[in-house]
Design a protein around this motif. Sequence first.
Motif, PDB file in Angstrom:
ATOM      1  N   TRP A   1      -6.514   0.650 -20.726  1.00 44.10           N
ATOM      2  CA  TRP A   1      -7.209   0.876 -19.449  1.00 44.10           C
ATOM      3  C   TRP A   1      -7.951  -0.363 -18.966  1.00 44.10           C
ATOM      4  O   TRP A   1      -8.027  -0.623 -17.774  1.00 44.10           O
ATOM      5  CB  TRP A   1      -8.122   2.079 -19.617  1.00 44.10           C
ATOM      6  CG  TRP A   1      -9.135   2.398 -18.545  1.00 44.10           C
ATOM      7  CD1 TRP A   1     -10.457   2.624 -18.727  1.00 44.10           C
ATOM      8  CD2 TRP A   1      -8.906   2.587 -17.127  1.00 44.10           C
ATOM      9  NE1 TRP A   1     -11.067   2.942 -17.535  1.00 44.10           N
ATOM     10  CE2 TRP A   1     -10.147   2.916 -16.532  1.00 44.10           C
ATOM     11  CE3 TRP A   1      -7.770   2.486 -16.304  1.00 44.10           C
ATOM     12  CZ2 TRP A   1     -10.294   3.158 -15.163  1.00 44.10           C
ATOM     13  CZ3 TRP A   1      -7.925   2.736 -14.937  1.00 44.10           C
ATOM     14  CH2 TRP A   1      -9.166   3.060 -14.378  1.00 44.10           C
ATOM     15  N   VAL A   2      -8.489  -1.163 -19.886  1.00 47.99           N
ATOM     16  CA  VAL A   2      -9.187  -2.382 -19.448  1.00 47.99           C
ATOM     17  C   VAL A   2      -8.196  -3.289 -18.723  1.00 47.99           C
ATOM     18  O   VAL A   2      -8.471  -3.795 -17.629  1.00 47.99           O
ATOM     19  CB  VAL A   2      -9.838  -3.127 -20.638  1.00 47.99           C
ATOM     20  CG1 VAL A   2     -10.468  -4.432 -20.163  1.00 47.99           C
ATOM     21  CG2 VAL A   2     -10.908  -2.257 -21.301  1.00 47.99           C
ATOM     22  N   GLU A   3      -7.025  -3.449 -19.320  1.00 53.58           N
ATOM     23  CA  GLU A   3      -5.999  -4.316 -18.730  1.00 53.58           C
ATOM     24  C   GLU A   3      -5.521  -3.747 -17.389  1.00 53.58           C
ATOM     25  O   GLU A   3      -5.347  -4.476 -16.414  1.00 53.58           O
ATOM     26  CB  GLU A   3      -4.811  -4.468 -19.692  1.00 53.58           C
ATOM     27  CG  GLU A   3      -5.104  -5.308 -20.929  1.00 53.58           C
ATOM     28  CD  GLU A   3      -5.939  -4.587 -21.998  1.00 53.58           C
ATOM     29  OE1 GLU A   3      -6.227  -3.375 -21.842  1.00 53.58           O
ATOM     30  OE2 GLU A   3      -6.318  -5.243 -22.985  1.00 53.58           O
ATOM     31  N   TYR A   4      -5.298  -2.428 -17.369  1.00 52.15           N
ATOM     32  CA  TYR A   4      -4.832  -1.777 -16.137  1.00 52.15           C
ATOM     33  C   TYR A   4      -5.876  -1.911 -15.034  1.00 52.15           C
ATOM     34  O   TYR A   4      -5.565  -2.280 -13.899  1.00 52.15           O
ATOM     35  CB  TYR A   4      -4.531  -0.301 -16.412  1.00 52.15           C
ATOM     36  CG  TYR A   4      -4.010   0.453 -15.214  1.00 52.15           C
ATOM     37  CD1 TYR A   4      -2.639   0.639 -15.015  1.00 52.15           C
ATOM     38  CD2 TYR A   4      -4.893   0.972 -14.260  1.00 52.15           C
ATOM     39  CE1 TYR A   4      -2.157   1.326 -13.906  1.00 52.15           C
ATOM     40  CE2 TYR A   4      -4.416   1.656 -13.144  1.00 52.15           C
ATOM     41  CZ  TYR A   4      -3.060   1.830 -12.976  1.00 52.15           C
ATOM     42  OH  TYR A   4      -2.586   2.503 -11.874  1.00 52.15           O
ATOM     43  N   ALA A   5      -7.133  -1.620 -15.375  1.00 48.80           N
ATOM     44  CA  ALA A   5      -8.210  -1.649 -14.375  1.00 48.80           C
ATOM     45  C   ALA A   5      -8.431  -3.070 -13.858  1.00 48.80           C
ATOM     46  O   ALA A   5      -8.698  -3.273 -12.678  1.00 48.80           O
ATOM     47  CB  ALA A   5      -9.501  -1.088 -14.988  1.00 48.80           C
ATOM     48  N   ASP A   6      -8.296  -4.030 -14.753  1.00 51.22           N
ATOM     49  CA  ASP A   6      -8.478  -5.431 -14.372  1.00 51.22           C
ATOM     50  C   ASP A   6      -7.477  -5.853 -13.307  1.00 51.22           C
ATOM     51  O   ASP A   6      -7.783  -6.623 -12.406  1.00 51.22           O
ATOM     52  CB  ASP A   6      -8.313  -6.317 -15.607  1.00 51.22           C
ATOM     53  CG  ASP A   6      -9.554  -7.137 -15.850  1.00 51.22           C
ATOM     54  OD1 ASP A   6     -10.521  -6.974 -15.083  1.00 51.22           O
ATOM     55  OD2 ASP A   6      -9.543  -7.942 -16.794  1.00 51.22           O
TER      56      ASP A   6
ATOM     57  N   TYR B   1      -8.414  -2.963  -9.987  1.00 50.51           N
ATOM     58  CA  TYR B   1      -9.699  -2.650  -9.345  1.00 50.51           C
ATOM     59  C   TYR B   1     -10.662  -3.819  -9.390  1.00 50.51           C
ATOM     60  O   TYR B   1     -10.598  -4.642 -10.240  1.00 50.51           O
ATOM     61  CB  TYR B   1     -10.336  -1.405  -9.997  1.00 50.51           C
ATOM     62  CG  TYR B   1      -9.369  -0.247 -10.035  1.00 50.51           C
ATOM     63  CD1 TYR B   1      -8.928   0.344  -8.840  1.00 50.51           C
ATOM     64  CD2 TYR B   1      -8.841   0.193 -11.237  1.00 50.51           C
ATOM     65  CE1 TYR B   1      -7.996   1.357  -8.869  1.00 50.51           C
ATOM     66  CE2 TYR B   1      -7.897   1.209 -11.259  1.00 50.51           C
ATOM     67  CZ  TYR B   1      -7.481   1.792 -10.078  1.00 50.51           C
ATOM     68  OH  TYR B   1      -6.547   2.773 -10.091  1.00 50.51           O
TER      69      TYR B   1
END
Lengths: 174, 428
Positions: free
Chosen positions: A166-171, A174
């Motif tokens: 999720w950190v990678e996806y959100a980065d 968003y």
Amino acid sequence: MKNFMGNILFLDRSDINTDEIIPAKYLTENFKEALRPHLLEDLKIAGFDSGRDVKDKAAVVSRANFGCGSSREHAPWALEVNGITIVIAESFARIFRQNMFNCGMLAVGLPAADIEDIFKTFSPAPARLSVDFAADRLTVQGAGREKSYAYNIAAFDKSLVEAGGWVEYADKNY
Amino acid sequence: MGRTTAQKIFEAHVVDRPSGDVQVIRLDRVFCHEITTPIAINDLVARGRDRVFDASKIKVVIDHVSPAKDSNTALQGKILRDWARRHKIGDFFDIGANGVCHAIFPEKGFVRPGFALIMGDSHTCTHGAFGAFAAGVGTTDLEVGILKGVCAFRTPKTLRVDVKGKPRAGVFAKDVILALIAKIGVDGATDKVMEFHGPAIDGFSMESRMTLCNMAVEAGGTSGVCMPDAVTVDYLWPFISGEFPSKEAALAQYGQWASDPDAPYDAVVELDVSGLEPVMTVGYKPDQIKTVREMRGTPVDQVYIGSCTNGRYEDLKEAAAVVRGRRVSPSLRAVLAPATTEVFRKALDEGLIKTFLDAGFCVTNPTCGACLGMSNGVLAEGEVCASTSNRNFNGRMGKGGMVHLVSPVTAAATAIAGHIENSPLFRG
């Protein structure tokens, strides 16, 4: 993306909570690696010995409501540092399931009949699991038998696994 | 068609719909404690992303092991403390001014109707008592929340809980929520918001509503929710009196977050509490309960009053009424952990602490401590505790220990009797 292949750890009980996966007294550790020796050490299932049974496993197969209780991401981490990157169960507690995908790991729900079939066909003998991530299928092999099961995971969860978490996806988004 | 509280909050907060029923929502609050936050902080630092989305929306407390009991917990406190200072997070509550997160953050007025908030703690569902969407999350969700102020959820379904009837004297919010969990099971509300309705709920104080919502997660619920009303406004008034010309005006605005009469529910469950007796858990799952009457006389080694479920002033007051002028049985020991420094101070000013001390209670500082087997009252193998906390998992309060979850008055009566006992408030 992580590798989802290897030996199965069968945990034949519903409602396995995150205190059982990793007891609270280890939440004072500031590094994931320190959790490694303590995975499932308080889990009471007849015939299960965490010191003996956790070794060289890559997948867990269990029953309903896996990962209930505390929100601790230490539970997926304790699995991960032991090489376990996929949990297959009838159902999951919401936070645990989300924590798995947030770490780029797989929490796969299968119908109760499929879970029962896996237990009946393969447990407790040694068995191996492989995942065709693109085709949403998993295959179990053991004792000279092989069976394949289709599964469903949400497109969003799939994209978290592909992104690595999720950190990678959100980065990226968003 | 009408909308539920959760639907209204999601519509007001959505920033993205990546796929399916997933919504990424904007957060009004990100709450942090020293157990699940330091690893997020370390990861942000390692990624070269040591930033916070909005220091005024992040609230921080040291609560789980307070004060630190060893080098590891001291390091967790230090990582959190240094981080809060470095990012000028004004609302950081260190030991001496701290409290269990789900008690201190409402006490400080940080939660308002219509808010969306997360914390790396499963009992975050407590804050839904204010008509908010409040969800426990893991460290990765927390990390993204700290950095970007957003979190992803499947659009929550809502389970409407209609509580019928009026609880008898001596029956409290704790008994109601235990009875409800027993009725729907430990995964009866998974992926759902639990929305509480009924005259009994309307009559509950904010503290009782927090007890109720606190245990939503023990049925798998994402958040508890109570409808914002005059009780909510009265509780929040010291914090919001500058924002509204009158309580009526506050109520008019907050009331918009209440579910509409024709809101769609994914499931409805009824619980009639008019005949409910005080109950307690008897196994290792919160849905395994019996009446206290059935279990009277069960031996207990320790009584624990505290936690984010039942360590607030109201809980201490009810328990003190049972304890006053009596002595803790020599066959067991009793621990009281007021949930926050303010609860402790008020209980001291009102004479409650003296009541507990005179009775033979060990009164500790505010901390989560024994509830999860960390400190301040951990059990030995084979020991049994009657506890006002929220989890009775095998080994939760210490390896090999067993916990019976009870209300504060049942805990108090048990401490005096020396075994499981109903309080004199309940006349069966």
